[in-house]
Motif scaffolding. Structure first.
Motif, PDB file in Angstrom:
ATOM      1  N   ASN A 220       0.825  -1.318   0.102  1.00  0.00           N
ATOM      2  CA  ASN A 220      -0.073   0.132  -0.055  1.00  0.00           C
ATOM      3  C   ASN A 220       1.005   1.209  -0.078  1.00  0.00           C
ATOM      4  O   ASN A 220       1.252   1.868   1.036  1.00  0.00           O
ATOM      5  CB  ASN A 220      -0.841  -0.004   1.123  1.00  0.00           C
ATOM      6  CG  ASN A 220      -1.818   1.097   1.239  1.00  0.00           C
ATOM      7  OD1 ASN A 220      -1.957   1.869   0.312  1.00  0.00           O
ATOM      8  ND2 ASN A 220      -3.015   1.214   2.251  1.00  0.00           N
ATOM      9  N   PRO A 221       1.449   1.720  -1.093  1.00  0.00           N
ATOM     10  CA  PRO A 221       2.247   2.761  -1.181  1.00  0.00           C
ATOM     11  C   PRO A 221       1.826   4.008  -0.653  1.00  0.00           C
ATOM     12  O   PRO A 221       2.605   4.832   0.111  1.00  0.00           O
ATOM     13  CB  PRO A 221       2.549   2.985  -2.724  1.00  0.00           C
ATOM     14  CG  PRO A 221       2.163   1.687  -3.347  1.00  0.00           C
ATOM     15  CD  PRO A 221       1.387   1.233  -2.498  1.00  0.00           C
ATOM     16  N   GLY A 222       0.425   4.314  -0.565  1.00  0.00           N
ATOM     17  CA  GLY A 222      -0.251   5.483   0.018  1.00  0.00           C
ATOM     18  C   GLY A 222       0.106   5.474   1.367  1.00  0.00           C
ATOM     19  O   GLY A 222      -0.044   6.412   2.130  1.00  0.00           O
ATOM     20  N   SER A 223       0.342   4.297   2.131  1.00  0.00           N
ATOM     21  CA  SER A 223       0.591   4.382   3.608  1.00  0.00           C
ATOM     22  C   SER A 223       1.979   5.237   4.079  1.00  0.00           C
ATOM     23  O   SER A 223       2.250   5.276   5.007  1.00  0.00           O
ATOM     24  CB  SER A 223       0.728   2.889   4.018  1.00  0.00           C
ATOM     25  OG  SER A 223       1.916   2.272   3.555  1.00  0.00           O
ATOM     26  N   ALA A 224       2.798   5.256   2.946  1.00  0.00           N
ATOM     27  CA  ALA A 224       3.935   6.209   3.254  1.00  0.00           C
ATOM     28  C   ALA A 224       3.782   7.723   3.732  1.00  0.00           C
ATOM     29  O   ALA A 224       4.682   8.111   4.226  1.00  0.00           O
ATOM     30  CB  ALA A 224       4.970   6.368   1.885  1.00  0.00           C
ATOM     31  N   VAL A 225       2.589   8.153   3.477  1.00  0.00           N
ATOM     32  CA  VAL A 225       2.056   9.302   4.092  1.00  0.00           C
ATOM     33  C   VAL A 225       2.175   9.371   5.672  1.00  0.00           C
ATOM     34  O   VAL A 225       2.398  10.317   6.232  1.00  0.00           O
ATOM     35  CB  VAL A 225       0.916  10.064   3.731  1.00  0.00           C
ATOM     36  CG1 VAL A 225       0.662  10.075   2.080  1.00  0.00           C
ATOM     37  CG2 VAL A 225      -0.221   9.066   4.052  1.00  0.00           C
ATOM     38  N   GLN A 226       2.156   8.096   6.226  1.00  0.00           N
ATOM     39  CA  GLN A 226       2.319   8.033   7.632  1.00  0.00           C
ATOM     40  C   GLN A 226       3.858   8.580   8.196  1.00  0.00           C
ATOM     41  O   GLN A 226       4.098   8.911   9.559  1.00  0.00           O
ATOM     42  CB  GLN A 226       1.956   6.945   8.240  1.00  0.00           C
ATOM     43  CG  GLN A 226       0.655   6.523   8.022  1.00  0.00           C
ATOM     44  CD  GLN A 226       0.303   4.875   8.328  1.00  0.00           C
ATOM     45  OE1 GLN A 226       0.597   4.222   9.418  1.00  0.00           O
ATOM     46  NE2 GLN A 226      -0.493   4.189   7.762  1.00  0.00           N
ATOM     47  N   LEU A 227       4.574   8.512   7.317  1.00  0.00           N
ATOM     48  CA  LEU A 227       5.922   8.894   7.646  1.00  0.00           C
ATOM     49  C   LEU A 227       6.504  10.377   7.485  1.00  0.00           C
ATOM     50  O   LEU A 227       7.426  10.858   7.975  1.00  0.00           O
ATOM     51  CB  LEU A 227       6.871   8.215   6.935  1.00  0.00           C
ATOM     52  CG  LEU A 227       6.820   6.744   6.912  1.00  0.00           C
ATOM     53  CD1 LEU A 227       7.699   6.043   5.652  1.00  0.00           C
ATOM     54  CD2 LEU A 227       7.183   5.919   8.166  1.00  0.00           C
ATOM     55  N   HIS A 228       5.323  11.030   7.033  1.00  0.00           N
ATOM     56  CA  HIS A 228       5.678  12.531   6.790  1.00  0.00           C
ATOM     57  C   HIS A 228       5.138  13.477   8.203  1.00  0.00           C
ATOM     58  O   HIS A 228       3.964  12.954   8.614  1.00  0.00           O
ATOM     59  CB  HIS A 228       4.795  12.964   5.463  1.00  0.00           C
ATOM     60  CG  HIS A 228       5.010  14.248   5.020  1.00  0.00           C
ATOM     61  ND1 HIS A 228       4.789  15.509   5.481  1.00  0.00           N
ATOM     62  CD2 HIS A 228       5.823  14.687   4.018  1.00  0.00           C
ATOM     63  CE1 HIS A 228       5.307  16.415   4.999  1.00  0.00           C
ATOM     64  NE2 HIS A 228       6.177  16.087   4.010  1.00  0.00           N
ATOM     65  N   PRO A 229       5.877  14.321   8.497  1.00  0.00           N
ATOM     66  CA  PRO A 229       5.442  15.175   9.634  1.00  0.00           C
ATOM     67  C   PRO A 229       4.395  16.174   9.496  1.00  0.00           C
ATOM     68  O   PRO A 229       3.796  16.734  10.619  1.00  0.00           O
ATOM     69  CB  PRO A 229       6.655  15.946   9.980  1.00  0.00           C
ATOM     70  CG  PRO A 229       7.431  16.029   8.726  1.00  0.00           C
ATOM     71  CD  PRO A 229       7.090  14.760   7.943  1.00  0.00           C
ATOM     72  N   HIS A 230       3.931  16.425   8.244  1.00  0.00           N
ATOM     73  CA  HIS A 230       2.779  17.348   8.289  1.00  0.00           C
ATOM     74  C   HIS A 230       1.808  17.195   7.070  1.00  0.00           C
ATOM     75  O   HIS A 230       2.132  17.412   5.797  1.00  0.00           O
ATOM     76  CB  HIS A 230       3.581  18.787   7.928  1.00  0.00           C
ATOM     77  CG  HIS A 230       2.606  20.019   7.926  1.00  0.00           C
ATOM     78  ND1 HIS A 230       2.711  21.193   7.523  1.00  0.00           N
ATOM     79  CD2 HIS A 230       1.281  20.115   8.416  1.00  0.00           C
ATOM     80  CE1 HIS A 230       1.838  22.033   7.867  1.00  0.00           C
ATOM     81  NE2 HIS A 230       0.876  21.429   8.178  1.00  0.00           N
ATOM     82  N   VAL A 231       0.821  16.364   7.444  1.00  0.00           N
ATOM     83  CA  VAL A 231      -0.072  15.879   6.272  1.00  0.00           C
ATOM     84  C   VAL A 231      -1.446  16.265   6.688  1.00  0.00           C
ATOM     85  O   VAL A 231      -1.899  16.159   7.984  1.00  0.00           O
ATOM     86  CB  VAL A 231      -0.003  14.298   6.208  1.00  0.00           C
ATOM     87  CG1 VAL A 231      -1.160  13.634   5.400  1.00  0.00           C
ATOM     88  CG2 VAL A 231       1.315  13.835   6.179  1.00  0.00           C
ATOM     89  N   THR A 232      -2.032  16.945   5.735  1.00  0.00           N
ATOM     90  CA  THR A 232      -3.698  16.933   6.085  1.00  0.00           C
ATOM     91  C   THR A 232      -4.365  16.147   5.128  1.00  0.00           C
ATOM     92  O   THR A 232      -4.242  16.280   3.788  1.00  0.00           O
ATOM     93  CB  THR A 232      -3.910  18.646   5.617  1.00  0.00           C
ATOM     94  OG1 THR A 232      -3.182  19.343   6.351  1.00  0.00           O
ATOM     95  CG2 THR A 232      -5.315  18.835   5.871  1.00  0.00           C
ATOM     96  N   VAL A 233      -5.599  15.581   5.558  1.00  0.00           N
ATOM     97  CA  VAL A 233      -6.395  14.866   4.968  1.00  0.00           C
ATOM     98  C   VAL A 233      -7.852  15.209   4.848  1.00  0.00           C
ATOM     99  O   VAL A 233      -8.424  15.435   5.992  1.00  0.00           O
ATOM    100  CB  VAL A 233      -6.248  13.309   5.590  1.00  0.00           C
ATOM    101  CG1 VAL A 233      -7.206  12.253   4.762  1.00  0.00           C
ATOM    102  CG2 VAL A 233      -4.750  12.501   5.685  1.00  0.00           C
TER     103      VAL A 233
END
Length: 84
Positions: free
Chosen positions: A42-55
């Motif tokens: 699930n390549p989209g799961s890599a966003v969990q590694l980013h310090p500043h994400v808005t969903v």
């Protein structure tokens, strides 16, 4: 008709990620990306590694999130300095 792709390393180097998902067809992928394990399947799961994400999602896309009540509470009670 058109597609723009970008590698995960480029995405993760951004200052702020904005993830958009709309419709029930995105619900499973969104839940896996946000709440599932970080994995190559699930390549989209890599966003969990980013310090500043808005969903930003609609109700249909959020329908499979297990922690939706927590996310709503956190959003409703976020500090004023957090704009998004």
């Amino acid at each position: 008709m058109h597609c723009i792709t970008q590698g995960l390393s480029t995405i993760l180097r951004s200052r702020h990620l904005l993830r958009l998902a709309f419709g029930e067809g995105k619900a499973e992928a969104l839940a896996g990306a946000v709440e599932g394990p970080v994995s190559a399947s699930n390549p989209g799961s890599a966003v969990q590694l980013h310090p500043h994400v808005t969903v930003l999602v609609d109700e249909a896309a959020a329908s499979r999130l297990r922690n939706i009540d927590y996310y709503r509470h956190a959003y409703d009670h976020k500090p004023a300095w957090q704009r998004l």
